[in-house]
Write an enzyme that holds these catalytic residues in place. Structure first.
Site, PDB file in Angstrom:
ATOM      1  N   LYS A  11      40.973-105.344  74.311  1.00 56.56           N
ATOM      2  CA  LYS A  11      41.263-104.734  75.319  1.00 56.56           C
ATOM      3  C   LYS A  11      39.207-104.976  76.045  1.00 56.56           C
ATOM      4  CE  LYS A  11      44.182-100.842  74.792  1.00 56.56           C
ATOM      5  NZ  LYS A  11      44.366 -98.999  75.243  1.00 56.56           N
ATOM      6  N   CYS A  42      61.439 -54.385  95.186  1.00 60.83           N
ATOM      7  CA  CYS A  42      62.171 -55.484  95.318  1.00 60.83           C
ATOM      8  C   CYS A  42      61.878 -56.633  94.426  1.00 60.83           C
ATOM      9  CB  CYS A  42      61.098 -55.871  97.265  1.00 60.83           C
ATOM     10  SG  CYS A  42      61.601 -55.510  98.246  1.00 60.83           S
TER      11      CYS A  42
END
Ligand code: NAD
Length: 441
Positions: A35, A267
């Site tokens: 890398k 609800c």
């Protein structure tokens, strides 16, 4: 600014290219020699939109170099950004060895340095990692936190595939630290990004990435479960979710996203139960939707445990309805808690200005008659409840309750020996009196 980046994978490579594009001078450090070679040849270590050009330009303009040399990187930079991998072990635990190894290396290099050094953790790490990193660096370097060096949590929010675009267009840049100097220094490197810089404490910055990604995962699985139900009902699921997203008041908004008490009312429990039954009827597995009610039960248990933990028997409850400004008692979570406390022999007094027994009717009345048949004997005025209770449970955010617990000069009741258990994070401007205990904060 001069910045060293530890770990040149997805996050480190993108950070290196983007910071160099904003004219910062970068030294990349990685344990992987290949890398390092790639970066020094102007080639990115990852495949990603726009990154080739950024790394090549950075290299050509001498703003980027890479080496496996921590001392060189620390001596020649003022800021280090840790982007090393934090892989998960087979048991799901995070392996933080790379982070702690880098901390040791940085600590050793700092022994050779006189000026202040800022270390930002960009890898995704669990809360507490920053404290450990600080201790390691202190031990190895013999330098003092927040004087010779400081740690900042600076989590990365990019998505692979659009990483460069995400870097330059984040919702905000997050910096968490207890060191103002380090926050100031870190803010400067993001000056060119057109997004607000949000400063917070270290632990909040550490945990937010996990919270964000868990929320994203929840959104995905919820939408998929709705999709599976809709498909089996021959309903266009994309149309349904478009409609859901159209509501920017309750659905795609901060509403319902504050930690607090269990939901209730006529609800939510009913309609959630209906959707669970629809999916059962279709023989579809919807584990996320099926378990929402279970999570709500756990929150009620948590509240009950907090009350029992006080060891006190005289409990005052402020608010019986499921939310402020209503007398709706149906499925109100505090009703169930009161019922369980009575069953355990606790002495309960309740105040709720909206609940008048003579005015309760219909399903609201039958619900409360079935749960608390002797409610009339439990209702008192506000002062009675406060005066005669050892523990006061605030169960909805009624304006009336907000100032009672604030320190003030004309306080008539002695609140300092009472325990307040706040289930809703009552709004208040001043410090609260008594032993305050928030349900989940
Ligand atoms: N990939 C993403 O989309 C993404 C997004 C946000 C956050 N994150 C987080 O960022 C961190 C890094 O992720 P990544 O995808 O870039 O990982 P990666 O595996 O692509 O890169 C990590 C790099 O760290 C290097 N490394 C390991 N130990 C080292 C050491 N002691 N010294 C120097 N270098 C060392 C590795 O060689 C590797 O090049 C992780 O914590 C990850 O969870 C990743």
């Amino acid at each position: 600014m001069k910045i060293s980046i530890f770990g040149l994978g997805y996050v480190g490579c993108v950070s290196a290219g983007c910071l160099a594009k904003n004219d910062h001078k970068i030294i990349g450090v990685d344990v992987d020699k290949h890398k390092i070679e790639l970066i020094n040849n102007g080639i990115p270590t990852i495949v990603e939109n726009q990154i080739d050009e950024l790394i090549l330009n950075a290299r050509n303009s001498r703003l980027l170099e890479a080496a496996n040399d921590t001392l060189y990187a620390i001596i020649n930079t003022d800021i280090s950004i840790i982007c090393v991998s934090t892989p998960a072990t087979e048991s799901g635990q995070l392996n933080l060895n790379n982070i702690y190894k880098v901390a040791e290396n940085i600590g050793r290099a700092l022994t050779q340095k006189k000026s202040f050094h800022t270390i930002a953790i960009r890898s995704t790490v669990p809360p507490g990692t920053g404290v450990n990193v600080t201790s390691i660096i202190e031990q190895v370097s013999n330098k003092q936190r927040n004087i010779d060096f400081a740690i900042v949590s600076n989590p990365e929010f990019l998505r692979e595939g659009t990483a460069v675009k995400d870097y330059f267009n984040p919702a905000f840049t997050l910096l968490g630290s207890d060191c103002d100097n380090a926050l100031e220094i870190m803010s400067k490197i993001y000056n060119d990004i057109n997004a607000p810089i949000v400063k917070t404490n270290f632990h909040s910055a550490e945990i937010i990435k996990y919270v964000n990604n868990s929320f994203h995962a929840l959104k995905i699985t919820f939408a998929n479960e709705v999709g599976n139900i809709c498909k089996n009902l021959n309903i266009d699921s994309h149309e349904v979710m478009n409609l859901l997203c159209l509501d920017k008041k309750l659905n795609i908004s901060p509403y319902y996203l504050r930690p607090g008490f269990a939901y209730g009312g006529s609800c939510l429990p009913k309609d959630l139960g209906a959707l669970v039954n629809i999916s059962k009827g279709l023989n579809i597995e919807t584990p996320v939707i099926n378990n929402i009610a279970r999570s709500n039960e756990v929150q009620k248990d948590t509240a009950l445990k907090e009350i029992l933990k006080t060891g006190k028997k005289k409990i005052g409850v402020l608010g019986l309805s499921f939310k402020a400004g209503t007398d709706d008692l149906r499925e109100s979570p505090i009703v169930e808690i009161v019922e369980r406390l009575i069953g355990k022999g606790y002495e309960i007094r309740i105040y709720d200005n909206h609940v008048q027994l003579s005015r309760l009717m219909g399903s609201n009345k039958s619900y409360i008659d079935s749960r608390l048949p002797h409610l009339s004997k439990l209702l008192y005025n506000l002062n009675d409840v406060i005066d005669s209770s050892e523990v006061i449970v605030i169960s909805n955010n009624e304006d009336e309750y907000q100032e009672i617990f604030e320190y003030s000069n004309n306080q008539t009741t002695n609140l300092s020996e009472k325990t307040i258990i706040d289930l809703v994070k009552i709004k208040h401007d001043k410090e609260l009196i008594g032993e305050y205990n928030g349900l989940c904060w």
